[in-house]
Design a protein around this motif. Structure first.
Motif: not given
Length: 473
Positions: A207-209, A314-316, A345-346
């Protein structure tokens, strides 16, 4: 037949069908090649040569009997270890997963086998395929057959090295930030990053484009041959798209308009890479295409921030979940990737990342308006050290970049993830390591990038297409 291990897959199929070559002969040739020069290159995680020879004998019998012959029948195919094979390892280079065994087979491997391809070996990658060099504590250092001091790139470095060295005519790869295209550039091979959904994946990261699986080969026709087997809708992957297509290969570019963008904004490109890219542009112009320079308002640091925001959401976290309790056993580059993703992300919400992604996609669409495709270098630098980790960044022409991901021009096209990208050779640098260019198409216009690639292969043939491994041993 001399140098049988370097025979292209398409040519081999023709000889199989004419009964002028046996699949057993070809399999023995690639196995003997690996046994002779494979150790210093270290491209394989495991081999299945006895099983492969049995399968080649079965394929030989089918050709002799004239029964139904699927599209890859009898061809050796090396698959990246992350492409699961039921009953075989699924470690992704992690020492604490060395004994893990998959109970399922990846859809691309299923399709290869269904088409008669023979998986005879599995190829190396860095841990979690999260570096653009290929070494890990589990498998050691994979080296470039063109110059053993340098890396074949990553993360599909084992596949690129195996192709260049003559260990296989076809290989699988994956790409979430350039992991197919960077090895293709550094090994003088062809790699295809399909548009998102064109080739099915495995949940949840299907689902990760940004991500995608695809083919690597030594020729455009062979890359298309394997791509056409791998692509198409899969009932277990609802992100896979339909209707199915067949990618054609034609070399006529006389009616095409092609954009040339050397730096994709402010990426620093070495003189050698620049010269080779201009030579590619001239070859296309000589073949009848209209080639014009375009500019993009991109910043390599902003692109890295955008991508790591995506990875950070997502991946991390997926990697953190799977490595919990084993952090100390990870390679330093893996820990660094997880930390960089978490920090991004933070700093940025997911929606902030979407805003940046769609802005970049719009800017690319504007730059490509009126053109059939865009070409640019694959990597800013002509080589990476085989055992380098580049945790302190990388120097390009005397300028220090904080993150070595800024030295590759691949990441923007994982952000613009519906664009097909074909990576093809552009020359050989003074290091002895090849360089490459990317051919970028409009969303889901796979045919155009293969058309441009085929024209380059025809109108700008390289001299020695294969490394002299004997002189490097």
């Amino acid at each position: 037949m001399t140098d049988l291990h370097l025979l292209d897959a398409t040519a081999a199929l023709g000889l199989f069908r004419a009964k002028e070559l046996s699949p057993v002969e070809l399999m023995r040739a690639v196995i003997e090649r690996h046994e002779h020069v494979g150790a210093p290159i270290n491209a394989y995680t495991e081999t299945m040569f006895d099983e492969a020879l049995d399968a080649a004998r079965d394929a030989e019998a089918r050709y002799q009997q004239g029964v139904e012959r699927p599209g890859l029948l009898g061809l050796p195919v090396a698959t990246k270890e992350k492409h699961m094979l039921a009953g075989r390892s699924l470690s992704q280079g992690l020492t604490f997963r060395r004994d893990d065994v998959s109970d399922v087979t990846h859809p691309v491997v299923e399709r290869i086998r269904r088409a008669g391809g023979i998986v005879h070996a599995r190829t190396t990658s860095p841990e979690y395929s999260c570096a653009t060099v290929t070494h890990s504590p589990l498998w050691g250092v994979t080296r470039n057959p063109w110059n053993l001091d340098y890396s074949p790139g990553g993360s599909s470095g084992g596949s690129g090295a195996a192709l260049a060295a003559g260990f296989t005519p076809l290989a699988t790869a994956s790409d979430i930030a350039g992991s197919t295209r960077v090895p293709a550039a550094f090994t003088g091979t062809v790699g295809y990053k399909a548009p998102y959904g064109r080739i099915p994946g495995v949940r949840p990261l299907s689902a990760d484009p940004y991500r995608g699986d695809g083919p690597m080969a030594r020729t455009i026709a062979d890359a298309a041959l394997l791509a056409n087997v791998m692509l198409g809708r899969d009932p277990d992957d609802h992100s896979s798209i339909w209707p199915d297509i067949t990618i054609p290969v034609r070399a006529d570019v006389a009616d095409l308009r092609i954009a040339l963008c050397m730096r994709l904004g402010d990426y620093r490109v070495t003189t050698e890479v620049e010269q080779h890219t201009y030579a590619v542009a001239r070859a296309l112009a000589d073949a009848g295409a209209v080639v014009e320079d375009v500019e993009l308002p991109w910043s390599s640091r902003a692109i890295a921030e955008t991508a790591f925001t995506h990875f950070g959401h997502i991946l991390g976290p997926a990697m953190e979940d799977e490595t919990a309790g084993h952090e100390a056993e990870l390679a330093e580059y893996t820990r660094r990737f997880i930390a960089d993703a978490r920090a991004a992300a933070e700093r940025n919400r997911f929606v902030d990342g979407l805003r940046a992604e769609t802005r970049l996609q719009s800017e690319l669409a504007t730059a490509m308006r009126g053109f059939d495709a865009l070409i640019c270098p694959t990597s800013c630098t002509p080589a990476l050290a085989a055992d380098g980790d580049y945790l302190d960044g990388i120097d390009i022409d005397g300028v220090h970049l904080e993150h070595y991901w800024e030295s590759h021009l691949t990441l923007p096209f994982n952000i613009a993830n519906r664009c097909p990208v074909l990576a093809v050779p552009s020359g050989v640098a003074s290091t002895g390591v090849p360089t490459g260019v990317q051919i970028v198409g409009h969303p889901y216009d796979d045919a155009s990038v293969f058309r441009v690639g085929a024209a380059l292969e025809q109108f700008r043939p390289r001299g020695n297409n294969h490394p002299d491994i004997e002189s490097l041993r």
